[in-house]
Enzyme design. Structure first.
Site: not given
Ligand code: MOS
Length: 742
Positions: A471-472, A641, A708
């Site tokens: 989904g990224t 994101q 992240e």
């Molecule tokens: Mo991420 S927690 O490395 O999918």
């Protein structure tokens, strides 16, 4: 270092290109694991253990089997043959310590909600109904699920970052100290898509497994090892994923059960878990973080001590780096870390968006805020006084670190200089206003990936890799990079991924996919460039006859000299001359460990909260997240994101908490009604800034990855804003009204 060429003309990299798979997603053409069909499809439903620990003493499926439409009930007593070694169950991202859970392997019950039987029926409703008729007797054993009860027995299993100096002495001698414990409860990923697998049976022992996963090759290896199948017998397909966040890094039990069902019944089987069952697949571990900071009066750190105690299961040691960020991020001559695990009778925790950092940096950044208060120093000023251009743990320079610029641009966009430092000093009508900030840090990792590119004479390229797009936006950035590297329009590039038969990919995690797969594409496109150059050079009276390979690029559908743009041959002509309909190349990105430099992404988060003074309702009215993450491949998907991460940070700060009933050892709020997540009404202004961060060292394209970094520090910025609004410090998350009411 990889030797990828850089695109000379790059109309796509760095732009706000819309998702190439967007149309397929919004029209429903994109198929998810539970949507694939097959002739004679049967349906599975899982029976879960009702005790937290013990043994199954008897299973009686007879009543379930009498229900019309029920095909079989699989249990540990009648399942197909499964491997007997822990190694066979250890997938690519399994913890090193312990023994992975084996679904339906034996009579052991390790956690409440563990799968203990699988009903297979002609209809899903029938299967689900029949699960209630499977009679299971247990011999229950004593269990513990409470971190607080087990913290005294927590054990150090992994060495965190190496210490330096004499932290305890330096702390004791410091002019100003702050020491506190912070707490993060169990949280769950809660992706929209339920975990699901549809397994088709080809009649010759071959399985095609449509699975919800972040790593098709990881699942393929796992199934082959567990069921002793040959690689060519198992193909795992996962073209789309409705959210993963780490919950799909490891093969989840439904894929083992669905494969088992297909093997046992010799039919196609679909298994979709229920939302309740999703809560036993892994979670962010509840963690107690103790941070002690010692500083001089002028606001430089003397000592950093960070200790974490996190839960893990009884059978696997799951741990991530919670503590090492503290002395890496800020200059301090003395630093010490400890990470301990409290083993409890719950399933093993799982990676969840920026695992370790989301929790550890939350504690660090709240502690820094408290230290700033003790020093009577602006919290941003404290960060600047402790700023480090080197990784303090490893004593290495960074490949790039534009965190100073994040602070500057973030503060400016937020209006930080207008902050009155005194708590409860800012108001808006009946609401107290609080402004808080925090730093974020994550890793910029790179892994081995391979890519195949097939270029056809009509100027179309197909780029494929076994990578996942969780989904990224992986489809989109792959298309952008390929288009630029091959000098083709974006529409002439198609991307295939999420199939275990495609070239090598690691699980999509750790924010490493963008950098890794982009370089595999760049390297592969370079092989194609060489081949086209050779063809173009060999044409009669070729304008490229005397060119050197290093001077030749692919741009605008042509093989062209970089130094003399007039010298060019169209790709189509070059291929026609060579009599080629297609050129196929497979290349890879091999990243050697970068030992000379630290490689991280950074961010500065500024948050505003408004809190009703009477009833204590907290609103996060503004968040500015300024991110430094190297070259941003796609400003639109990257921004998404960070937006999603900030929303999750709001959830972490204010809402999210999985409650365990320690009397029954069971997750109590295993549903989206009682597990609170932010809804639209909780989300107000979010501004995302990408600061310029050229990076010549990390890789030729300067890519770091942004999946992240956006969540790290957000909860701390909000917690710090709440303190600033109320004068009340709440250290255990989530900050609910009962805790924070001014
Ligand atoms: Mo991420 S927690 O490395 O999918």
């Amino acid at each position: 270092m990889p030797s990828a060429a850089k695109p000379v003309v790059s109309p796509y990299i760095g732009t706000a290109t819309s998702r190439v798979d967007g149309h397929a997603k919004v029209t429903g053409a994109a198929k998810y694991a539970g949507e694939f069909n097959a002739p004679g499809l049967a349906y599975g439903a899982v029976v879960c253990a009702t005790i937290a620990k013990g043994r199954i003493t008897a299973i009686d499926p007879s009543e379930a089997l009498r229900v019309p439409g029920v095909i079989a009930v699989l249990t540990h007593e009648n399942r197909p043959v499964m491997a007997k070694t822990d190694k066979a169950y250890r997938d690519d991202v399994a913890p090193e310590g312990g023994a992975p859970f084996r679904p339906l392997f034996d009579a052991d019950v390790k956690f409440s909600g563990q799968p203990v039987a699988l009903v297979i029926a002609e209809e899903w409703e029938v299967a689900r109904f029949a699960t209630m008729l499977v009679r299971i007797d247990y011999a229950a054993a004593n269990f513990v699920t409470d971190l607080a009860a087990e913290r005294g027995k927590a054990v150090a299993v992994e060495k965190p970052a190496k210490p330096r100096g004499k932290a305890e002495q330096a702390l004791a001698a410091a002019a100003v100290r702050h020491e506190a414990e912070y707490y993060i409860p169990i949280e769950h990923h809660n992706p929209m898509e339920l975990f699901a697998s549809t397994v088709t049976w080809a009649g010759d022992g071959k399985l095609t497994v449509y699975d919800k996963t972040q790593g098709v090759q990881n699942v393929q290896h796992y199934l082959c090892n567990v069921f002793k199948l040959k690689p060519e017998q198992v193909r795992v397909v996962s073209p789309f994923m409705g959210g993963g966040f780490g919950s799909g890094l490891r093969p989840q039990y439904q894929v083992a059960l669905a494969a088992m069902a297909a093997l046992a019944t010799k039919r196609a089987v679909r298994l979709v878990l229920t939302r309740q069952q999703m809560y036993q697949l892994g979670y962010r571990p509840a963690t107690i973080e103790r941070v002690a900071l010692g500083a001089s009066r002028n606001g430089t750190l003397e000592a950093v001590i960070h200790e974490a105690i996190a839960v893990t299961s009884r059978y696997e040691d799951f741990s991530r780096n919670d503590t090492g960020w503290s002395g890496q991020l800020y200059k301090s001559p003395h630093a010490k870390y400890e990470h301990r695990l409290a083993r409890v009778d719950l399933p093993t925790p799982a990676d969840m968006r920026a695992p370790g950092a989301t929790t550890g940096v939350y504690a660090l950044e709240c502690a820094m805020d408290e230290l700033a208060v003790a020093l009577k120093l602006d919290p941003l000023e404290l960060r600047l006084r402790c700023y480090s251009d080197r990784d303090q743990n490893e004593d290495l320079p960074y490949t790039s670190k534009a965190l100073r610029e994040c602070y500057r641009q973030g503060a400016e966009a937020f209006g930080w200089d207008k902050r009155n430092p005194r708590p409860r000093s800012m108001r808006d009508g009946s609401e107290l206003v609080g402004w808080g900030m925090a730093t974020g840090i994550w890793e910029a990792l790179q892994m081995q990936f391979a890519v195949r590119i097939v270029l056809t004479a009509n100027g179309h390229a197909e780029v494929s890799c076994a990578a996942s797009d969780i989904g990224t936006g992986t489809y989109t950035i792959m298309a952008q990079v390929a288009a630029d590297m091959l000098g083709l329009p974006l529409d002439n590039v198609t991307v295939k991924l999420g199939d275990s038969t495609l070239p090598l990919a690691q699980v999509e995690g750790g924010s490493w996919t963008a950098a890794s797969v982009s370089h595999a594409i760049a390297n592969t496109a370079d092989l194609i460039r060489k081949e086209l150059w050779r063809l173009a050079k060999g044409m009669p009276q070729s304008p490229l006859a005397k060119t050197k390979l290093g001077d030749v690029t692919l741009a605008h559908g042509r093989v062209a000299s970089e130094s003399d743009a007039g010298k060019a041959v169209s790709i189509a002509d070059a291929m026609r001359h060579g009599g080629l309909e297609r050129i196929a190349q497979e290349g890879k990105a091999n990243f050697k460990a970068l030992k000379s430099h630290a490689h991280n992404t950074h961010s500065a988060i500024f948050a505003e909260v408004k809190i009703d003074e009477e009833i204590g309702v907290i609103r996060v009215t503004r968040v500015v997240n300024a991110v430094a993450a190297g070259r941003i491949l796609n400003t639109k998907t990257a921004r998404s994101q960070i937006l999603g991460s900030v929303v999750w940070g709001i959830g972490m700060a204010l809402h999210e908490e999985t409650l365990v009933d320690h009397k029954f050892g069971r997750m109590m709020n295993a549903n989206l009604a009682e597990y609170h997540v932010p809804v639209n009404a909780d989300v107000h202004d979010i501004e995302v800034i990408f600061v310029d961060e050229p990076d010549e060292v990390i890789n030729p394209l300067g890519i770091k990855g942004v999946g992240e970094i956006g969540i790290v520090g957000v909860a701390a910025a909000i917690a710090n804003a709440i303190y600033h609004a109320t004068g009340k410090r709440v250290r255990d998350l989530p900050i609910t009204l009962d805790k924070s009411r001014p």
